[in-house]
Structure formats: C-alpha cells, structure tokens
Design an enzyme around this catalytic site. Structure first.
Site, PDB file in Angstrom:
ATOM      1  N   GLY A  90      15.776  -3.809   4.371  1.00  0.00           N
ATOM      2  CA  GLY A  90      14.858  -4.905   4.650  1.00  0.00           C
ATOM      3  C   GLY A  90      15.547  -6.179   5.062  1.00  0.00           C
ATOM      4  O   GLY A  90      14.995  -6.969   5.835  1.00  0.00           O
TER       5      GLY A  90
ATOM      6  N   SER B  63       6.126   0.815   1.253  1.00  0.00           N
ATOM      7  CA  SER B  63       5.851  -0.558   1.675  1.00  0.00           C
ATOM      8  C   SER B  63       4.357  -0.830   1.563  1.00  0.00           C
ATOM      9  O   SER B  63       3.544  -0.026   2.013  1.00  0.00           O
ATOM     10  CB  SER B  63       6.296  -0.784   3.122  1.00  0.00           C
TER      11      SER B  63
END
Length: 341
Positions: free
Chosen positions: A62, A174
């Site tokens: 990320g 996510s």
C-alpha cells in the site's frame, strides 16, 4: 532527522506528502544514500515460507503500490518489502480527497481504491530494481471487474508476477473495492483459492520454482469466521496468512477530525483488534501455516506482541508514516529481546 522531515511533510495534504515521500525515498535508493543516512537495524535473520529474511520486520503493501522505491525502502532496513496492491489494468482509484491523517490517534483513514498503474508497469520497476532480498507482490482485482469474475483478475496478475516475486499476496480484504471482502467467506473463498493453487502448481513447473502464496484478511471478523478462514486456507494449500488489513470500525476515533470519513482505518486504533485475529489464527493453525502480522504497530513493543501472539513476521505502514525508519530498528530490537522459547 525524520521528526523534522515529518513536520514539513505534514504541512502538505496527506496524498501530496505520500507522493513526495515516495519520490524522495526512491531517489535516495537510486543514489544509495538511504543506507548511509539511516542507522541500520541489527541482523536478525529468520526463515519463513522457505524464504530467508534479513529480519522479521517488513514494509506492508500500500505504501509503494507501483514498485517505485523498492531499493529505497530496502536500504532503510526493512527485512522484506511488499509492493502493490496491483491490478491487471491501471486504474485511478477513488476521487480525492481519499487519505486522511488522525495524528491524535496515530492513525490514518484511506479510501484509495487500489489506485495503481497496472501490473505491467509494476514489473518494469521490479526489473529495474537492484534489491535481491525478499520481495512480496500484492495482487487485487480491478474496480470494474464483477466480484463473480474476480478470479480472472487474480489469475492474470498471478501469471504475470510469478517469475518476479519471492512471495505473492492475494488481497481480498480491502474495504475500498465494493464486494471484495465477500471473497473471504464460504464457497467464494474456496473457489478462489483452489483456482490460484491449481495455477500456481502449473507455474511452478514452468518456472522451476514454487512461489509461496499468502492471503491478506480483514480484522472485522468474528472468531468463528476467522476459524473458518483458517481451515479453508489450510485445505487449499496456501503458504501464509497476513493479518490484518484496515478496519471499518471507528473505535477511539469517532470524535476526532476526519474520524467519520469513509474508508479503512489503520494505525494505533487497530492494534488490539488485529492482534486478537493473530491469536485466533495461531490457535486454529497450530503452527502449520505462518502468520504475517500487520496492523497498529507504532512502537517496537507492538511488534514483539505480534510475535508473542503467534506471528512469524510483522509488517508496518501507518507506524512508519508517523515514526519513520527508527520504528524498523525499534521493532527489530524488541523482537530480538524476546525470551527464546
């Protein structure tokens, strides 16, 4: 030094600060400066998934979605680096603003939405990197791919990154891609994992090496749900589980500025919830599958707590934003100081 840099960076918007930091870390890596400017952590080698890690503290996915600063992050002292999440096709992610700091809670809320330049671009950056340590590549599905067709996207990415990754992480947790977390449960999870496992065995034959597969899960599950996930992971022949991604909960930040923003919450507030998932997984897996713990590590002792809970490795992201490279050293030292079993 990082404290001063952070003060300057935090005057910028979170996403501008993120992009600038990535550029600086990448430039430092290309020039070989990061390892000189940053005190390196003590050597603490560990073997997990058949891979040899310089130390058990890694960069979580990320932060470097496109592999722009692989060498730079490695030079800061991380024992391994995970890049992505990457999707088959480039996509812009969600509208801005989509990244929010909550400094009072040492936390971040993001709803980035898998913004990335696509798997082919990422592989160009991987090939250009000099780093020869453990590199994880985190894969996901495109926003406009129906959940029922998600396996197609994961297989596209698996095929492309297989020859370039030390291990591959399948991101099904996510909260910012609609429907994605539904893949963590029941037949959806089993069908996805079985398809990935089957293709992995074919790729292992083609490439002459078996690349480990890890699954990244959410913290927002009951103990019963976590136990079912653990059973499915073992049944499908996965090699590791990463616990956890960001939380949809808002405990401890409800009344803070930006605390009500949509997206996944990371940083200190997720520590307890994430570590609990590690404990449940450890009990269910019984040492048969390694756990990589991520979530809420903002002090070195938190990394040691994750290891004590049953993890073999840890990853940091939000804590790194707030603490910088010092957190890597602190975490390695805390793990090294743990009593040996």
């Amino acid at each position: 030094m990082y404290t001063l840099a952070r003060q300057l960076l935090f005057k910028l918007s979170p996403e501008t600060s993120h992009d600038l930091s990535l550029d600086l870390i990448g430039a430092g890596g290309r020039l070989g400066l990061n390892g000189v400017l940053c005190k390196q952590p003590a050597a603490l080698p560990v073997s997990v998934m058949g891979l040899n890690f310089a130390n058990p503290v890694g960069l979580a996915a990320g932060l470097d979605k496109n592999g722009a600063a692989i060498d730079g992050f490695a030079q800061l002292g991380f024992g391994f680096v995970e890049i992505g999440t990457v999707t088959p096709r480039a996509q812009p992610g969600n509208p801005k603003p989509r990244l929010f700091r909550l400094p009072e809670a040492t936390a971040i809320i993001n709803r980035m939405g898998f913004n990335n330049l696509g798997v082919d671009h990422l592989l160009e950056r991987v090939r250009a990197a000099r780093y020869d340590g453990v590199l994880g590549i985190n894969i996901g599905k495109n926003f406009d791919t129906p959940v029922e067709r998600a396996v197609d996207d994961y297989l596209i990415c698996l095929n492309k990154v297989y020859g370039h990754a030390s291990y591959i992480t399948v991101n099904i947790s996510s909260p910012n891609t609609p429907g994605l977390r539904s893949l963590q449960f029941g037949d959806s999870l089993k069908q996805l994992l079985d398809a990935l496992a089957e293709r992995r065995e074919q790729l292992a034959g083609e490439h002459g090496k078996r690349v480990p597969l890890a699954i990244k899960i959410a913290p927002d599950m009951s103990d019963e749900e976590t136990a079912l996930v653990a059973a499915t992971l073992m049944e499908s022949g996965m090699d590791a589980v990463i616990a956890t991604n960001t939380t949809m909960g808002r405990e401890g930040v409800e009344n803070l500025p930006y605390g009500g923003e949509a997206g996944g919450l990371s940083g200190a507030p997720v520590l307890e919830k994430s570590t609990h998932i590690v404990k449940v997984l450890s009990a269910e897996l019984g040492g048969k599958m390694p756990i990589i713990a991520a979530g809420g590590i903002t002090e070195g002792r938190h990394a040691a707590e994750k290891i004590a809970a049953g993890a073999s490795l840890v990853q940091i992201y939000s804590g790194f934003i707030y603490r910088g490279p010092a957190l890597i050293r602190e975490a390695v030292d805390a793990i090294a100081a743990m009593p040996r079993a």
